[in-house]
Design a protein around this motif. Structure first.
Motif, PDB file in Angstrom:
ATOM      1  N   UNK A  47      34.464  42.209  47.698  1.00 23.84           N
ATOM      2  CA  UNK A  47      35.948  42.333  47.665  1.00 23.84           C
ATOM      3  C   UNK A  47      36.487  41.343  46.941  1.00 23.84           C
ATOM      4  N   UNK A  48      36.281  39.956  47.338  1.00 18.54           N
ATOM      5  CA  UNK A  48      36.603  38.827  46.759  1.00 18.54           C
ATOM      6  C   UNK A  48      36.753  38.987  45.045  1.00 18.54           C
ATOM      7  N   UNK A  49      35.586  39.439  44.510  1.00 12.54           N
ATOM      8  CA  UNK A  49      35.368  39.556  42.886  1.00 12.54           C
ATOM      9  C   UNK A  49      36.185  40.587  42.658  1.00 12.54           C
ATOM     10  N   UNK A  50      36.339  41.815  43.093  1.00 13.26           N
ATOM     11  CA  UNK A  50      37.203  42.730  42.657  1.00 13.26           C
ATOM     12  C   UNK A  50      38.680  42.450  42.808  1.00 13.26           C
ATOM     13  N   UNK A  97      43.326  40.247  39.574  1.00 15.80           N
ATOM     14  CA  UNK A  97      44.502  39.229  39.352  1.00 15.80           C
ATOM     15  C   UNK A  97      44.304  38.661  38.143  1.00 15.80           C
ATOM     16  N   UNK A  98      43.268  38.753  37.411  1.00 19.75           N
ATOM     17  CA  UNK A  98      43.135  38.606  35.867  1.00 19.75           C
ATOM     18  C   UNK A  98      43.526  39.557  34.744  1.00 19.75           C
ATOM     19  N   UNK A  99      43.836  40.762  35.491  1.00 22.60           N
ATOM     20  CA  UNK A  99      44.441  41.838  34.584  1.00 22.60           C
ATOM     21  C   UNK A  99      43.108  42.594  34.131  1.00 22.60           C
TER      22      UNK A  99
END
Length: 106
Positions: A90-93, A98-100
């Protein structure tokens, strides 16, 4: 007819039952409140304005309810390793979002 895009800071879930029912969540930063509204077709049928504490309580209760639904189906709800792995995914997604960049295919 002009179609107005739904604002990015609001979320909508339509009922699996159909009948044009939906739940919408809208943060109101200026008031420090979160609005949960219930819709039928294009009309608001009811609204609840929650403080951050109330919203956190709702999330906690929803999480507990989901855990209760998972247990009868044989989905493990205990054990640290699977939870840590899922949290990392989840954190990776979230980082990707966030990086777009578009998320990788599931």
């Amino acid at each position: 007819m002009t179609v107005v895009p739904f604002p990015a800071d609001k979320w909508t879930w339509e009922s699996a039952r159909g009948l044009s029912r939906a739940v919408r969540v809208s943060p109101h930063v200026e008031a420090g409140l979160l609005t949960v509204s219930f819709w039928r077709d294009d009309r608001c049928a009811g609204t609840v304005r929650l403080t951050p504490t109330e919203a956190a309580s709702l999330v906690g209760r929803l999480t507990a309810a989901l855990a209760g639904l998972a247990e009868p189906r044989g989905i493990p709800t205990t054990g640290e390793a699977p939870l840590v792995e899922r949290l990392a995914q989840v954190e990776q997604r979230l980082r990707i979002l966030e990086e777009g960049a578009p998320p990788p295919p599931a």
